[in-house]
Design an enzyme around this catalytic site. Structure first.
Site, short mmCIF file in Angstrom:
data_model
loop_
_atom_site.label_atom_id
_atom_site.label_comp_id
_atom_site.label_asym_id
_atom_site.label_seq_id
_atom_site.Cartn_x
_atom_site.Cartn_y
_atom_site.Cartn_z
N CYS A 13 0.88 -1.17 0.00
CA CYS A 13 0.00 0.00 0.00
C CYS A 13 0.92 1.22 0.00
CB CYS A 13 -0.98 -0.02 1.16
SG CYS A 13 -0.28 0.12 2.81
N CYS A 87 -2.03 1.37 -4.15
CA CYS A 87 -0.77 2.05 -4.47
C CYS A 87 -0.73 2.51 -5.92
CB CYS A 87 0.44 1.19 -4.12
SG CYS A 87 0.66 -0.27 -5.12
N CYS A 91 3.22 0.85 -8.02
CA CYS A 91 3.60 -0.55 -7.85
C CYS A 91 4.24 -1.07 -9.13
CB CYS A 91 2.37 -1.40 -7.53
SG CYS A 91 1.62 -0.99 -5.95
#
Length: 139
Positions: A13, A87, A91
């Site tokens: 996250c 995220c 990511c």
């Protein structure tokens, strides 16, 4: 160390201070040494959210010693399953990995009463994930 029989899971996250910490703690607690667990954040906070620590303590899991960690490409590459939690584009993506995106409320700035339902939803998802991985929860 991950082996071909030990799946590895990475929870990501933004701040690695709430959702990913809870998910990693539940997977570690329920999966034991039958799964390798990592968590990280694309912009890690300085500390884990205190309301998250308290909510997890209520569930019998102490994460007070955990610290947010920065997301690295190596962590993604060495994981079999990458579970993102808000995220977005931060990511990294690597072909051949199994990616799941869990849409969960963000506990940032919330009190423990608002964190409890997020915690409970994460626990349910972790139990389902363990079933998918062929691992019987220990508790």
């Amino acid at each position: 160390m991950s082996t071909s029989t030990t799946p590895s899971v990475l929870f990501v996250c933004v701040h690695n201070a709430g959702r990913s910490q809870m998910a990693a703690a539940f997977l570690t607690h329920l999966g034991g040494d039958r799964v390798q667990v990592r968590s990280a954040g694309s912009a890690p906070a300085d500390t884990v959210n205190p309301a998250v620590v308290e909510a997890m303590r209520e569930a019998g899991i102490d994460i007070s010693a955990e610290t947010p960690k920065v997301l690295t490409a190596e962590a993604v590459q060495s994981s079999d399953v990458v579970i993102t939690m808000g995220c977005g584009d931060a990511c990294p993506y690597f072909p051949g990995k199994r990616y799941l995106d869990w849409q969960l409320a963000d506990p940032a700035g919330q009190g423990v009463s608002a964190v409890r339902p997020i915690r409970d939803e994460i626990e349910g998802r972790i139990r389902s994930l363990l079933t998918e991985l062929g691992i019987e929860p220990t508790a």
